[in-house]
Design an enzyme around this catalytic site. Structure first.
Site, mmCIF file in Angstrom:
data_model
loop_
_atom_site.group_PDB
_atom_site.id
_atom_site.type_symbol
_atom_site.label_atom_id
_atom_site.label_comp_id
_atom_site.label_asym_id
_atom_site.label_seq_id
_atom_site.Cartn_x
_atom_site.Cartn_y
_atom_site.Cartn_z
ATOM 1 N N HIS A 163 0.866 -1.184 0.000
ATOM 2 C CA HIS A 163 0.000 0.000 0.000
ATOM 3 C C HIS A 163 0.902 1.232 0.000
ATOM 4 O O HIS A 163 1.966 1.224 0.641
ATOM 5 C CB HIS A 163 -0.840 0.084 1.283
ATOM 6 C CG HIS A 163 -2.100 -0.709 1.280
ATOM 7 N ND1 HIS A 163 -2.534 -1.378 2.405
ATOM 8 C CD2 HIS A 163 -3.036 -0.910 0.330
ATOM 9 C CE1 HIS A 163 -3.690 -1.971 2.145
ATOM 10 N NE2 HIS A 163 -4.017 -1.712 0.895
ATOM 11 N N CYS A 257 -2.449 2.609 9.266
ATOM 12 C CA CYS A 257 -3.457 1.642 8.802
ATOM 13 C C CYS A 257 -4.682 1.621 9.721
ATOM 14 O O CYS A 257 -5.779 1.316 9.272
ATOM 15 C CB CYS A 257 -2.875 0.230 8.774
ATOM 16 S SG CYS A 257 -1.521 0.028 7.639
HETATM 17 C C1 LIG Z 1 -1.987 1.308 5.073
HETATM 18 N N1 LIG Z 1 -2.914 0.386 5.407
HETATM 19 C C2 LIG Z 1 -4.196 0.798 5.782
HETATM 20 C C3 LIG Z 1 -2.517 -0.848 5.417
HETATM 21 N N2 LIG Z 1 -1.418 -1.116 5.010
HETATM 22 N N3 LIG Z 1 -3.387 -1.674 5.901
HETATM 23 C C4 LIG Z 1 -3.055 -2.856 6.492
HETATM 24 C C5 LIG Z 1 -3.856 -3.931 5.865
HETATM 25 C C6 LIG Z 1 -3.451 -5.257 6.360
HETATM 26 C C7 LIG Z 1 -4.267 -6.363 5.803
HETATM 27 N N4 LIG Z 1 -3.822 -7.608 6.358
HETATM 28 C C8 LIG Z 1 -4.200 -6.428 4.299
HETATM 29 O O1 LIG Z 1 -3.271 -7.047 3.778
HETATM 30 O O2 LIG Z 1 -5.067 -5.888 3.622
#
Ligand SMILES: CN(C)C(=N)NCCC[C@H](N)C(=O)O
Length: 264
Positions: A163, A257
């Site tokens: 991300h 996140c």
């Molecule tokens: C920047 N943000 C919001 C994130 N990186 N979010 C974490 C998401 C973790 C989840 N296991 C996934 O892989 O979607």
């Protein structure tokens, strides 16, 4: 300036599938520790004077604690998330429902895959948008039309930084901190051009998700382990507020996140 954040208590948090390289379902995670660490983050925001709203967690959605992925809110307009992986798909409607039942009327159900503030980061005059692992580049155009803000596309190339908000964060309305190697050569050039005075992070700080930080322009809430980056931020005049969120990192997330900013 006071910020308004939406958060989701990790009452159903678990690492039971792997949709990013940080997740190991064999090793799992300790929910009680995660809740304690998340409560620490929430009270940190409140002590800094920010407003925190809560969305109810949903059983069966172990990643819902990562509220930043739920939407992008700019100028009171709510651009909804459409998740990449079926494991998280039901979170999109749950976040949209929260916004509509909390008085938001400019709410858009996205036509294209996007993971909210995970891949869209807002500065004063533009929105930076990631693609490559999760968010479809077509969503960048859709967000630009809906929000009426220029959206700059950036290509992510390292799966550990899947991300945009794992590799970059806005320090304030006009500058950023980032880890260049997470981006394609062309995107690195764009970032150098737009932000010649950016804070450039090392890999050591990036791999503890030090760039998954939240700045209100004065204070930077940042993972405790990102010590080199903290020193540089202090040198630049920011007040550094370290938080311990190692249990949530087992799912690939950090302070940002867990934090969806509601911009009125
Ligand atoms: C920047 N943000 C919001 C994130 N990186 N979010 C974490 C998401 C973790 C989840 N296991 C996934 O892989 O979607």
């Amino acid at each position: 300036m006071t910020r308004h954040y939406l958060m989701c208590r990790p009452d159903h948090f678990a690492v039971e599938y792997a949709i990013n390289p940080w997740m190991d379902p064999e090793a799992g995670a300790d929910r009680e520790v995660a809740i304690r660490q998340w409560e620490g983050l929430r009270s940190t925001y409140e002590e800094l004077g920010h407003r925190v709203s809560l969305i109810d967690p949903v059983e069966g959605l172990p990643d819902m604690v990562f509220a930043a992925n739920g939407a992008l809110v700019v100028g009171g307009r709510v651009y909804g998330a459409r998740f990449t992986h079926p494991e998280r798909a039901a979170e999109g409607p749950a976040y949209l429902e929260w916004f509509t039942s909390n008085g938001h009327t400019a709410v858009r159900e996205a036509a294209f895959t996007n993971e909210g503030e995970g891949d869209f980061l807002t500065l004063d005059h533009l929105v930076l948008a990631g693609t490559g692992f999760r968010t479809d580049v077509a969503a960048h155009g859709e967000a630009q039309e809906f929000l009426g803000r220029p959206v700059v596309s950036l290509r992510l190339v390292d799966p550990r930084f899947y991300h945009l908000d794992t590799a970059l964060f806005p320090l304030n309305g006009h500058n950023i901190a980032y880890f260049p190697e997470a981006f394609s050569p062309g995107s690195q050039e764009v970032l150098r051009h737009l932000f010649p005075d950016a804070v450039v992070a090392t890999e050591d700080d990036a791999v503890v998700l030090g760039l998954n930080a939240v700045s209100d322009g004065t204070h930077v809430v940042i993972n405790a382990e990102a010590t080199g980056l903290q020193l540089e931020l202090k040198r630049r005049g920011f007040e550094v507020v370290p938080v311990e969120l190692a249990e949530l990192r087992k799912a690939g997330g950090g302070p940002k996140c867990c934090t969806l900013e509601i911009r009125g």
